[in-house]
Design a protein around this motif. Structure first.
Motif, PDB file in Angstrom:
ATOM      1  N   PRO A  77       0.831  -1.197   0.000  1.00 11.60           N
ATOM      2  CA  PRO A  77       0.000   0.000   0.000  1.00 11.60           C
ATOM      3  C   PRO A  77       0.869   1.252   0.000  1.00 11.60           C
ATOM      4  O   PRO A  77       1.760   1.390   0.833  1.00 11.60           O
ATOM      5  CB  PRO A  77      -0.783  -0.122   1.314  1.00 11.60           C
ATOM      6  CG  PRO A  77       0.064  -1.000   2.190  1.00 11.60           C
ATOM      7  CD  PRO A  77       0.783  -1.931   1.270  1.00 11.60           C
ATOM      8  N   THR A 154      -2.433  -1.363   9.311  1.00 15.89           N
ATOM      9  CA  THR A 154      -1.060  -0.866   9.510  1.00 15.89           C
ATOM     10  C   THR A 154      -0.936  -0.321  10.925  1.00 15.89           C
ATOM     11  O   THR A 154      -1.679   0.591  11.315  1.00 15.89           O
ATOM     12  CB  THR A 154      -0.726   0.211   8.466  1.00 15.89           C
ATOM     13  OG1 THR A 154      -0.788  -0.398   7.171  1.00 15.89           O
ATOM     14  CG2 THR A 154       0.670   0.782   8.674  1.00 15.89           C
ATOM     15  N   ARG A 295      14.623  -4.863  -3.643  1.00 12.41           N
ATOM     16  CA  ARG A 295      15.073  -4.112  -4.827  1.00 12.41           C
ATOM     17  C   ARG A 295      15.388  -5.006  -6.013  1.00 12.41           C
ATOM     18  O   ARG A 295      15.621  -4.511  -7.118  1.00 12.41           O
ATOM     19  CB  ARG A 295      16.343  -3.294  -4.485  1.00 12.41           C
ATOM     20  CG  ARG A 295      16.144  -2.279  -3.363  1.00 12.41           C
ATOM     21  CD  ARG A 295      15.238  -1.134  -3.820  1.00 12.41           C
ATOM     22  NE  ARG A 295      15.000  -0.170  -2.775  1.00 12.41           N
ATOM     23  CZ  ARG A 295      13.905  -0.144  -1.984  1.00 12.41           C
ATOM     24  NH1 ARG A 295      12.956  -1.036  -2.151  1.00 12.41           N
ATOM     25  NH2 ARG A 295      13.759   0.787  -1.063  1.00 12.41           N
ATOM     26  N   ARG A 315       8.620   1.031  -3.246  1.00 10.98           N
ATOM     27  CA  ARG A 315       9.140   2.112  -4.094  1.00 10.98           C
ATOM     28  C   ARG A 315       9.387   1.719  -5.554  1.00 10.98           C
ATOM     29  O   ARG A 315       9.137   2.545  -6.447  1.00 10.98           O
ATOM     30  CB  ARG A 315      10.412   2.691  -3.473  1.00 10.98           C
ATOM     31  CG  ARG A 315      10.123   3.475  -2.177  1.00 10.98           C
ATOM     32  CD  ARG A 315      11.410   4.014  -1.579  1.00 10.98           C
ATOM     33  NE  ARG A 315      11.214   4.839  -0.400  1.00 10.98           N
ATOM     34  CZ  ARG A 315      11.216   4.384   0.864  1.00 10.98           C
ATOM     35  NH1 ARG A 315      11.390   3.097   1.103  1.00 10.98           N
ATOM     36  NH2 ARG A 315      11.052   5.207   1.870  1.00 10.98           N
TER      37      ARG A 315
HETATM   38  C1  LIG Z   1       5.527   7.095  -0.639  1.00 10.12           C
HETATM   39  C2  LIG Z   1       5.122   5.980   0.263  1.00 10.12           C
HETATM   40  C3  LIG Z   1       3.831   5.959   0.779  1.00 10.12           C
HETATM   41  C4  LIG Z   1       3.423   4.914   1.602  1.00 10.12           C
HETATM   42  N1  LIG Z   1       2.122   4.864   2.041  1.00 10.12           N
HETATM   43  C5  LIG Z   1       1.719   3.824   2.797  1.00 10.12           C
HETATM   44  C6  LIG Z   1       0.353   3.711   3.185  1.00 10.12           C
HETATM   45  O1  LIG Z   1      -0.482   4.510   2.809  1.00 10.12           O
HETATM   46  N2  LIG Z   1       0.019   2.667   3.984  1.00 10.12           N
HETATM   47  C7  LIG Z   1       0.936   1.718   4.408  1.00 10.12           C
HETATM   48  O2  LIG Z   1       0.580   0.801   5.153  1.00 10.12           O
HETATM   49  N3  LIG Z   1       2.224   1.799   4.023  1.00 10.12           N
HETATM   50  C8  LIG Z   1       2.623   2.811   3.231  1.00 10.12           C
HETATM   51  N4  LIG Z   1       3.930   2.854   2.798  1.00 10.12           N
HETATM   52  C9  LIG Z   1       4.844   1.760   3.154  1.00 10.12           C
HETATM   53  C10 LIG Z   1       4.800   0.638   2.105  1.00 10.12           C
HETATM   54  O3  LIG Z   1       3.582  -0.059   2.197  1.00 10.12           O
HETATM   55  C11 LIG Z   1       5.944  -0.371   2.313  1.00 10.12           C
HETATM   56  O4  LIG Z   1       5.919  -0.828   3.638  1.00 10.12           O
HETATM   57  C12 LIG Z   1       7.309   0.240   1.987  1.00 10.12           C
HETATM   58  O5  LIG Z   1       7.239   1.006   0.798  1.00 10.12           O
HETATM   59  C13 LIG Z   1       8.347  -0.846   1.850  1.00 10.12           C
HETATM   60  O6  LIG Z   1       9.619  -0.275   1.716  1.00 10.12           O
HETATM   61  P1  LIG Z   1      10.376  -0.171   0.297  1.00 10.12           P
HETATM   62  O7  LIG Z   1       9.527   0.651  -0.594  1.00 10.12           O
HETATM   63  O8  LIG Z   1      11.659   0.513   0.621  1.00 10.12           O
HETATM   64  O9  LIG Z   1      10.589  -1.577  -0.205  1.00 10.12           O
HETATM   65  C14 LIG Z   1       4.347   3.883   1.943  1.00 10.12           C
HETATM   66  C15 LIG Z   1       5.636   3.905   1.407  1.00 10.12           C
HETATM   67  C16 LIG Z   1       6.017   4.923   0.553  1.00 10.12           C
HETATM   68  C17 LIG Z   1       7.399   4.879  -0.047  1.00 10.12           C
END
Ligand SMILES: Cc1cc2nc3c(=O)[nH]c(=O)nc-3n(C[C@H](O)[C@H](O)[C@H](O)COP(=O)(O)O)c2cc1C
Length: 363
Positions: A77, A154, A295, A315
């Motif tokens: 998400p 979450t 990644r 990401r």
């Molecule tokens: C820009 C951004 C917004 C995010 N928004 C949410 C969210 O709305 N709800 C949530 O549970 N996690 C959110 N996350 C966390 C992601 O679900 C996930 O745990 C995280 O991106 C994993 O790390 P990585 O992108 O470095 O692999 C967000 C992450 C990013 C980068």
């Protein structure tokens, strides 16, 4: 697009997104100690291949809550995608559906969960519990009606982390209304508004922000939500084995080991460092999913070999969206599937179900 390295995806996305939106996606909290550790700690594990196995056919499939999936990937998400691409979550949903990868739709999306459901294939709903329980329950009802297959609560966001880079930039997409799709369309929330968002947008956003996080949310509330739905419930953001144990005591259906991509508690344990003890605590009784730092295919193999049942991409797909919308997300997913397949073959493993800790050494 034809971008196969994460660093190339990131660079290209940076050249397309403005500096503040890009920084919002890329950065972590504090001085990004945990963000860095997510990557560095994955690299401490090395794959120890065994050859002369028959890897002529590779089976990437998994099953979760009685459903089979072609690959062990889900899309994490990610809120506020409206700052990344005009088609935001809808483009992501279409791409994931084409590839057969489930999405976990965020609470804080630019459009409503019903609009996302209309475009998506397999979908779960990620819940940021509101400080108002009636809004939370309304979201759950709506998710059930819109065909979401699970609720992901979450738990690592009782408040927004100390996002030093966004504070420096004075950039807060929540305040721009980039995350209001579910709130503005919610009948319980609408009753709290003196006038509709179309009449006074900023006032509606401010009202949403009052209810967005629930710092008082506790295990007792989890018990109430357990009673409120028959959908599988997973907790996302678990890092301590004792929380995993408690999730099982509260009859939840799964957990996601995650530190929110290093965006919440800076200085906390990396996600991969947290995984083995949690897998041991859970002992196979409920699925353990993993994110934060994936990644490339080798990262996926490592997380699965350490006992994760599936992984969430974060990401990387957001950068694909920034670069080329639906096609960009699809290309990122195709590349991750290809990479995983090639990594398994070259590691001498022919099925995701055959991955285990014997494949890894910690250096
Ligand atoms: C820009 C951004 C917004 C995010 N928004 C949410 C969210 O709305 N709800 C949530 O549970 N996690 C959110 N996350 C966390 C992601 O679900 C996930 O745990 C995280 O991106 C994993 O790390 P990585 O992108 O470095 O692999 C967000 C992450 C990013 C980068």
């Amino acid at each position: 697009m034809k971008l196969f390295h994460f660093t190339d995806l990131e660079k290209k996305a940076e050249s397309i997104l403005g500096s503040h939106p890009f920084t919002y996606i890329k950065s972590g909290s504090g001085d990004e100690e945990t963000l860095g550790d997510n990557i560095a700690d994955l690299r401490k594990w090395k794959i120890r291949p065994k050859f002369l196995q028959d890897v002529s056919k590779r089976d990437l499939s998994i099953s979760l809550f009685g459903k089979n999936y072609k690959t062990p990937y889900l899309l994490a998400p990610v809120g506020n995608l409206g700052i990344v691409h005009p088609e935001a979550e809808l483009a992501v949903s279409r791409a994931a559906k084409q590839v057969g990868v489930p999405i976990i739709a965020s609470t804080v999306t630019s459009v409503s969960m019903e609009e996302i459901a209309a475009e998506a294939g397999d979908r779960w709903f990620q819940l940021y519990c509101s400080s108002d329980m009636d809004i939370t329950l309304s979201f759950i009802r709506r998710a059930e009606q819109a065909g979401y297959g699970a609720i992901v609560i979450t738990v690592d966001m009782p408040a927004l982390g100390f996002r030093a880079s966004d504070l420096t930039n004075q950039y807060a997409p929540f305040k721009l209304g980039a995350a209001s799709g579910n709130y503005f369309s919610d009948p319980v929330f609408q009753k709290k508004l003196a006038c509709s968002p179309s009449k006074d947008f900023q006032r509606a956003v401010d009202e949403q922000l009052k209810h967005l996080f629930a710092p008082g949310f506790s295990w007792e509330d989890v018990a109430a939500l357990r009673m409120a739905t028959d959908l599988p419930i997973l907790l996302k953001g678990i890092l301590h084995p004792s929380d995993a144990k408690k999730a099982m005591e509260f009859e939840l259906d799964g957990i996601i080991v995650s530190n929110h991509g290093g965006r919440q508690l800076d200085g906390c344990i990396s996600s991969i460092a947290a995984l083995p003890a949690i897998v041991d605590e859970v002992g196979g009784r409920i699925p353990v999913l993993f994110d934060s730092g994936i990644r490339k295919g080798a990262d996926v193999v490592k997380a699965l070999a350490l006992g994760a049942d599936a992984v969430l991409l974060g990401r990387p797909y957001v950068y694909g969206l920034a670069i080329n919308g639906e096609e960009g997300v699809k290309e990122v997913l195709d590349n991750f599937i290809y990479d995983l397949d090639a990594t398994m073959a070259t590691a001498g493993v022919n099925a995701v179900s055959a991955l285990d800790r014997d494949l890894l050494v910690r250096t």
